[in-house]
Scaffold this motif. Sequence first.
Motif, PDB file in Angstrom:
ATOM      1  N   THR A   1      41.565  33.911 118.911  1.00 18.54           N
ATOM      2  CA  THR A   1      42.125  32.605 118.559  1.00 18.54           C
ATOM      3  C   THR A   1      43.618  32.535 118.845  1.00 18.54           C
ATOM      4  O   THR A   1      44.114  31.555 119.379  1.00 18.54           O
ATOM      5  N   SER A   2      44.343  33.611 118.464  1.00 19.98           N
ATOM      6  CA  SER A   2      45.790  33.642 118.681  1.00 19.98           C
ATOM      7  C   SER A   2      46.287  35.079 118.602  1.00 19.98           C
ATOM      8  O   SER A   2      45.581  35.967 118.126  1.00 19.98           O
ATOM      9  N   VAL A   3      47.512  35.272 119.064  1.00 16.00           N
ATOM     10  CA  VAL A   3      48.155  36.590 119.047  1.00 16.00           C
ATOM     11  C   VAL A   3      49.503  36.444 118.356  1.00 16.00           C
ATOM     12  O   VAL A   3      50.234  35.487 118.611  1.00 16.00           O
TER      13      VAL A   3
ATOM     14  N   TRP B   1      41.034  35.905 114.987  1.00 17.16           N
ATOM     15  CA  TRP B   1      39.764  35.512 115.579  1.00 17.16           C
ATOM     16  C   TRP B   1      38.885  34.770 114.575  1.00 17.16           C
ATOM     17  O   TRP B   1      39.110  34.867 113.361  1.00 17.16           O
ATOM     18  N   THR B   2      37.917  34.034 115.097  1.00 15.27           N
ATOM     19  CA  THR B   2      36.940  33.334 114.266  1.00 15.27           C
ATOM     20  C   THR B   2      35.573  33.394 114.943  1.00 15.27           C
ATOM     21  O   THR B   2      35.475  33.538 116.161  1.00 15.27           O
TER      22      THR B   2
ATOM     23  N   SER C   1      35.893  35.174 109.997  1.00  9.90           N
ATOM     24  CA  SER C   1      37.237  35.092 110.568  1.00  9.90           C
ATOM     25  C   SER C   1      37.964  36.374 110.200  1.00  9.90           C
ATOM     26  O   SER C   1      37.536  37.108 109.310  1.00  9.90           O
ATOM     27  N   GLY C   2      39.036  36.608 110.910  1.00  9.88           N
ATOM     28  CA  GLY C   2      39.773  37.820 110.596  1.00  9.88           C
ATOM     29  C   GLY C   2      40.972  38.019 111.479  1.00  9.88           C
ATOM     30  O   GLY C   2      41.344  37.159 112.283  1.00  9.88           O
ATOM     31  N   ALA C   3      41.559  39.182 111.301  1.00  9.89           N
ATOM     32  CA  ALA C   3      42.723  39.599 112.067  1.00  9.89           C
ATOM     33  C   ALA C   3      42.580  41.079 112.363  1.00  9.89           C
ATOM     34  O   ALA C   3      42.109  41.849 111.523  1.00  9.89           O
TER      35      ALA C   3
END
Length: 145
Positions: free
Chosen positions: A82-84, A96-97, A138-140
């Motif tokens: 999703t993003s950094v 992320w998701t 979702s997570g990181a």
Amino acid sequence: MNFSDNQPMRGDFRLEVRRNGVLEQVFEEKNLIVNGAKDQLARLVGGSGANRQITQIGFGIGAAAASPGNTALTSAYTKPVTSVEYPTTGQVRFNWTLSTAEANGKSITEFGLVCADGTLFSRKVRAPIQKESDLSLSGAWTIIF
């Protein structure tokens, strides 16, 4: 003069499981950085940087314990991260998701960060999550150098 940095590269994996939008579980644990990551980083630093960056999160069904020689997830469903973010010196975090519409019917037991060229960078194995249409994840995933 003696310099020493004895902190090995590692990953911190965070997972949030929601059922019908309600948080059911939070899972946080260290994860394995596989050998493919070392090759990717060496080539990136050496100037061969095309497609070496992490671009995807993968969800698989493999149950074997994570090991440095892992090269792929089993029956993986992959999608873009999703993003950094760069939370502090020497860290990169991939958010992320997995929505309620994705990977339904899969018994997810493994997660992986995947580079643009398909190389597995890191892998995490856990108890199965039966992915159904009422469940979102979702997570990181933070890589620490």
